[in-house]
Design a protein around this motif. Structure first.
Motif, PDB file in Angstrom:
ATOM      1  N   LYS A  14       4.115   1.929  -5.506  1.00 45.79           N
ATOM      2  CA  LYS A  14       4.138   2.387  -6.900  1.00 45.79           C
ATOM      3  C   LYS A  14       5.191   1.626  -7.695  1.00 45.79           C
ATOM      4  O   LYS A  14       4.961   1.249  -8.847  1.00 45.79           O
ATOM      5  CB  LYS A  14       4.412   3.893  -6.945  1.00 45.79           C
ATOM      6  CG  LYS A  14       4.285   4.490  -8.314  1.00 45.79           C
ATOM      7  CD  LYS A  14       4.446   5.996  -8.268  1.00 45.79           C
ATOM      8  CE  LYS A  14       4.287   6.589  -9.648  1.00 45.79           C
ATOM      9  NZ  LYS A  14       4.465   8.036  -9.642  1.00 45.79           N
ATOM     10  N   GLN A  15       6.362   1.373  -7.083  1.00 50.97           N
ATOM     11  CA  GLN A  15       7.408   0.609  -7.769  1.00 50.97           C
ATOM     12  C   GLN A  15       6.985  -0.836  -7.972  1.00 50.97           C
ATOM     13  O   GLN A  15       7.293  -1.438  -8.994  1.00 50.97           O
ATOM     14  CB  GLN A  15       8.707   0.654  -6.973  1.00 50.97           C
ATOM     15  CG  GLN A  15       9.432   1.966  -7.049  1.00 50.97           C
ATOM     16  CD  GLN A  15      10.706   1.949  -6.243  1.00 50.97           C
ATOM     17  OE1 GLN A  15      10.899   1.094  -5.381  1.00 50.97           O
ATOM     18  NE2 GLN A  15      11.582   2.899  -6.515  1.00 50.97           N
ATOM     19  N   LEU A  16       6.296  -1.410  -7.004  1.00 50.43           N
ATOM     20  CA  LEU A  16       5.897  -2.810  -7.098  1.00 50.43           C
ATOM     21  C   LEU A  16       4.675  -3.019  -7.979  1.00 50.43           C
ATOM     22  O   LEU A  16       4.269  -4.155  -8.207  1.00 50.43           O
ATOM     23  CB  LEU A  16       5.638  -3.379  -5.710  1.00 50.43           C
ATOM     24  CG  LEU A  16       6.872  -3.536  -4.829  1.00 50.43           C
ATOM     25  CD1 LEU A  16       6.478  -3.989  -3.448  1.00 50.43           C
ATOM     26  CD2 LEU A  16       7.847  -4.504  -5.460  1.00 50.43           C
ATOM     27  N   SER A  17       4.103  -1.965  -8.479  1.00 49.60           N
ATOM     28  CA  SER A  17       2.934  -2.115  -9.345  1.00 49.60           C
ATOM     29  C   SER A  17       3.331  -2.494 -10.767  1.00 49.60           C
ATOM     30  O   SER A  17       2.480  -2.841 -11.575  1.00 49.60           O
ATOM     31  CB  SER A  17       2.102  -0.833  -9.345  1.00 49.60           C
ATOM     32  OG  SER A  17       2.840   0.221  -9.920  1.00 49.60           O
ATOM     33  N   THR A  18       4.626  -2.446 -11.073  1.00 44.69           N
ATOM     34  CA  THR A  18       5.104  -2.834 -12.397  1.00 44.69           C
ATOM     35  C   THR A  18       5.846  -4.166 -12.299  1.00 44.69           C
ATOM     36  O   THR A  18       6.348  -4.543 -11.247  1.00 44.69           O
ATOM     37  CB  THR A  18       6.059  -1.770 -12.973  1.00 44.69           C
ATOM     38  OG1 THR A  18       7.204  -1.677 -12.134  1.00 44.69           O
ATOM     39  CG2 THR A  18       5.386  -0.411 -13.057  1.00 44.69           C
ATOM     40  N   ASP A  19       5.930  -4.856 -13.418  1.00 48.64           N
ATOM     41  CA  ASP A  19       6.647  -6.136 -13.453  1.00 48.64           C
ATOM     42  C   ASP A  19       8.141  -5.949 -13.202  1.00 48.64           C
ATOM     43  O   ASP A  19       8.776  -6.778 -12.528  1.00 48.64           O
ATOM     44  CB  ASP A  19       6.428  -6.836 -14.793  1.00 48.64           C
ATOM     45  CG  ASP A  19       5.008  -7.351 -14.932  1.00 48.64           C
ATOM     46  OD1 ASP A  19       4.359  -7.569 -13.888  1.00 48.64           O
ATOM     47  OD2 ASP A  19       4.552  -7.529 -16.081  1.00 48.64           O
ATOM     48  N   GLU A  20       8.699  -4.873 -13.719  1.00 49.05           N
ATOM     49  CA  GLU A  20      10.120  -4.612 -13.514  1.00 49.05           C
ATOM     50  C   GLU A  20      10.426  -4.368 -12.033  1.00 49.05           C
ATOM     51  O   GLU A  20      11.447  -4.795 -11.516  1.00 49.05           O
ATOM     52  CB  GLU A  20      10.588  -3.414 -14.348  1.00 49.05           C
ATOM     53  CG  GLU A  20      10.558  -3.638 -15.845  1.00 49.05           C
ATOM     54  CD  GLU A  20       9.190  -3.346 -16.438  1.00 49.05           C
ATOM     55  OE1 GLU A  20       8.359  -2.681 -15.782  1.00 49.05           O
ATOM     56  OE2 GLU A  20       8.942  -3.807 -17.563  1.00 49.05           O
ATOM     57  N   GLY A  21       9.537  -3.672 -11.362  1.00 52.86           N
ATOM     58  CA  GLY A  21       9.727  -3.412  -9.939  1.00 52.86           C
ATOM     59  C   GLY A  21       9.652  -4.677  -9.112  1.00 52.86           C
ATOM     60  O   GLY A  21      10.432  -4.872  -8.170  1.00 52.86           O
ATOM     61  N   ILE A  22       8.722  -5.561  -9.454  1.00 52.97           N
ATOM     62  CA  ILE A  22       8.606  -6.831  -8.732  1.00 52.97           C
ATOM     63  C   ILE A  22       9.849  -7.678  -8.965  1.00 52.97           C
ATOM     64  O   ILE A  22      10.394  -8.287  -8.034  1.00 52.97           O
ATOM     65  CB  ILE A  22       7.335  -7.587  -9.179  1.00 52.97           C
ATOM     66  CG1 ILE A  22       6.095  -6.818  -8.720  1.00 52.97           C
ATOM     67  CG2 ILE A  22       7.312  -8.997  -8.618  1.00 52.97           C
ATOM     68  CD1 ILE A  22       4.801  -7.362  -9.265  1.00 52.97           C
TER      69      ILE A  22
END
Length: 101
Positions: free
Chosen positions: A60-68
């Protein structure tokens, strides 16, 4: 007591009980081993359930650009152009090699 042991039914029952407790394919020993294996498997089920929950949070965190971007910066030490990165390691977090003399 010996008069009960002379009875054929008591002797057959004792032999049957000994056979069922120790020698049969479904003996008490095998049941205890299977119960311990079931307990271990249930512990593994709980562990892997918790791992699945952690992995879902990470996905779920990696699904956003900020998380990546956050993961790339923290784990792989990537940087943007015109940016410097300084890695500060504390002495207690370093893996020190011991020399054997």
């Amino acid at each position: 007591m010996f008069k009960y042991l002379k009875n054929i039914f008591v002797l057959i029952f004792i032999c049957f009980a000994i056979w069922m407790l120790f020698f049969d394919a479904n003996s008490l020993i095998i049941h205890s081993e299977l119960n311990s294996e079931i307990s271990d498997l249930e512990d593994q089920k709980v562990y892997y359930g918790n791992e699945i929950i952690k992995d879902k949070k990470a996905i779920k965190q990696l699904s956003t650009d900020e998380g990546i971007e956050k993961m790339a910066r923290e784990k792989y030490y990537m940087k943007k152009e015109n940016e410097d990165i300084y890695i500060i390691e504390y002495e207690d977090s370093l893996k020190l090699e011991t020399q054997d003399d």
